[in-house]
Design an enzyme around this catalytic site. Structure first.
Site, short mmCIF file in Angstrom:
data_model
loop_
_atom_site.label_atom_id
_atom_site.label_comp_id
_atom_site.label_asym_id
_atom_site.label_seq_id
_atom_site.Cartn_x
_atom_site.Cartn_y
_atom_site.Cartn_z
CE1 TYR A 214 0.77 0.58 4.54
CE2 TYR A 214 0.22 -1.75 4.36
CZ TYR A 214 0.77 -0.71 5.07
OH TYR A 214 1.31 -0.95 6.32
CG ASP A 292 3.44 -4.72 20.14
OD1 ASP A 292 2.25 -4.92 19.88
OD2 ASP A 292 4.30 -4.51 19.27
#
Length: 397
Positions: A214, A292
């Site tokens: 992308y 995370d």
């Protein structure tokens, strides 16, 4: 509270800076401690879906995101060999009209820069490597590797998949190698003009691997990630150099567009994909986790950064209205209770997409393609409403 709640955020990545900005807006006295000598992100793309852009727009970043972010026209899922379209789910105006906020494709460094620029001076402290911490009746004392110390009412570990804060709370652990490695690179868009690439997020699915690409950085760059199943790996790193020839060999026989994108890169990094099972809890006393550090997940739902951004908004909402530092532990328990089920679900869904994306050609693959086409799989727009329409601040409030 008559005095401002003080919060120490360990880690100056996307999650840590978002949390800091949310906490500043909530009236907290915030300090971010980053171990590196400068704020930086690896050269890779990130998807900022409406559930995350809702938070960032609320923080005043709409103009900064629009300057470098790219609004994709669609999710475009394709077959690996002939390029046949399996699904084209509209994004851009359709997504914004439905959920109220845009979807951006961005360079991670552009997003980090936007967050850092929005913070007031004196919030971020570089070259502060956490060596340990201790909680007492008055707060948390942080100790850094160079001997410096700091105190805060609350400590937030936004320090990534290897989080020292998490290990101090819950003991040593090891991330799970998921059996996949990813080659990633960014390529100047001018170099790919002959391909006539659409402004979409394209996902090519094939036996044992998949390929995503992308536009980012105002369409000046194209980001790609090429994921390949592999039996073993011994390192967790975003910065190991890979070989273009190895990536091309792994995608032999794939559609020419995929191979042209791979061949156009000057260099690539190879990134082993690790995750961790959902934690039963994130918080102990005045200390909690975010991003995370709390819920490392595979990137196959494009939600790692978005969930860290949601965490920051939810954490600030939980801490915003407490009346005294004695209420911190209860507020962190509330934060964990609101966030843990959602992130655990996305961890599981991201892991499940590894199987769905990598099916060998045959009956199971044909059934998957049928489900994708009729909108019953999780990557269709209708099935994403529960994800994109989420308001982290409102659900806490």
């Amino acid at each position: 509270m008559t005095e401002r709640l003080s919060v120490a955020v360990v880690g100056g990545g996307i999650g840590g800076l978002t949390a800091a900005l949310c906490l500043v807006r909530a009236g907290c006295d915030v300090r971010v401690y980053e171990q590196a000598g400068q704020l930086s992100e690896v050269g890779a793309g990130v998807q900022v879906s409406p559930n995350a852009s809702r938070v960032l727009h609320g923080l005043g970043l709409a103009e900064a995101l629009a300057a470098t972010g790219v609004k994709p026209l669609a999710w475009h899922q394709r077959r690996w060999d002939d390029g046949r379209t399996l699904l084209r789910a509209p994004l851009a105006e359709a997504l914004e009209a439905t959920f109220g906020f845009p979807h951006y494709q961005m360079h991670r460094a552009d997003l980090l820069d936007a967050l850092a620029a929005a913070l007031p001076p004196g919030v971020v402290f570089l070259s502060h490597r956490l060596a340990g911490f201790a909680e007492d009746t008055d707060g948390v004392e942080l100790r850094f590797a160079d001997g410096r110390r700091a105190r805060a009412d609350v400590l937030v570990g936004a320090d990534g998949i290897h989080s020292p804060v998490r290990q101090a709370l819950f003991g040593p652990d090891r991330a799970r190698f998921t059996g996949c490695v990813a080659y990633r690179a960014v390529v100047p868009a001018e170099r790919l003009r002959h391909l006539g690439l659409e402004v979409t997020a394209q996902i090519w699915m094939g036996p044992g691997r998949h390929f995503v690409h992308y536009f980012i950085s105002g369409r000046r760059l194209v980001n790609f990630v090429a994921v390949v199943e592999q039996d073993e790996w011994t390192r967790e790193s975003w910065t190991d150099r890979g070989e273009i020839a190895d990536a091309l060999a792994a995608f032999a026989g794939w559609h020419p567009q995929v191979r042209d994108l791979l061949g156009a890169a000057d260099e690539t990094y190879v990134w082993a994909l690790f995750d961790r099972p959902p934690l039963p809890r994130w918080s102990v006393g005045r200390v909690t986790l975010l991003g995370d550090a709390a819920h490392a997940m595979l990137p196959f739902m494009a939600q790692g950064a978005a969930q860290a951004i949601e965490d920051g908004a939810a954490l600030a909402a939980c801490l915003r209205d407490i009346r005294s530092p004695a209420d911190v532990a209860g507020a962190l328990t509330r934060y964990e209770r609101v966030r843990l089920p959602r992130t655990s679900q996305l961890q599981a869904m991201s892991a499940g997409n590894k199987t769905r994306f990598h099916l060998p050609d045959g009956p199971d693959q044909e059934e998957r393609d049928r489900q994708i086409a009729d909108g019953s799989q999780a990557w269709s727009l209708n099935a994403q409403a529960w994800l994109y329409d989420y308001d982290a601040d409102a659900l806490v409030s």
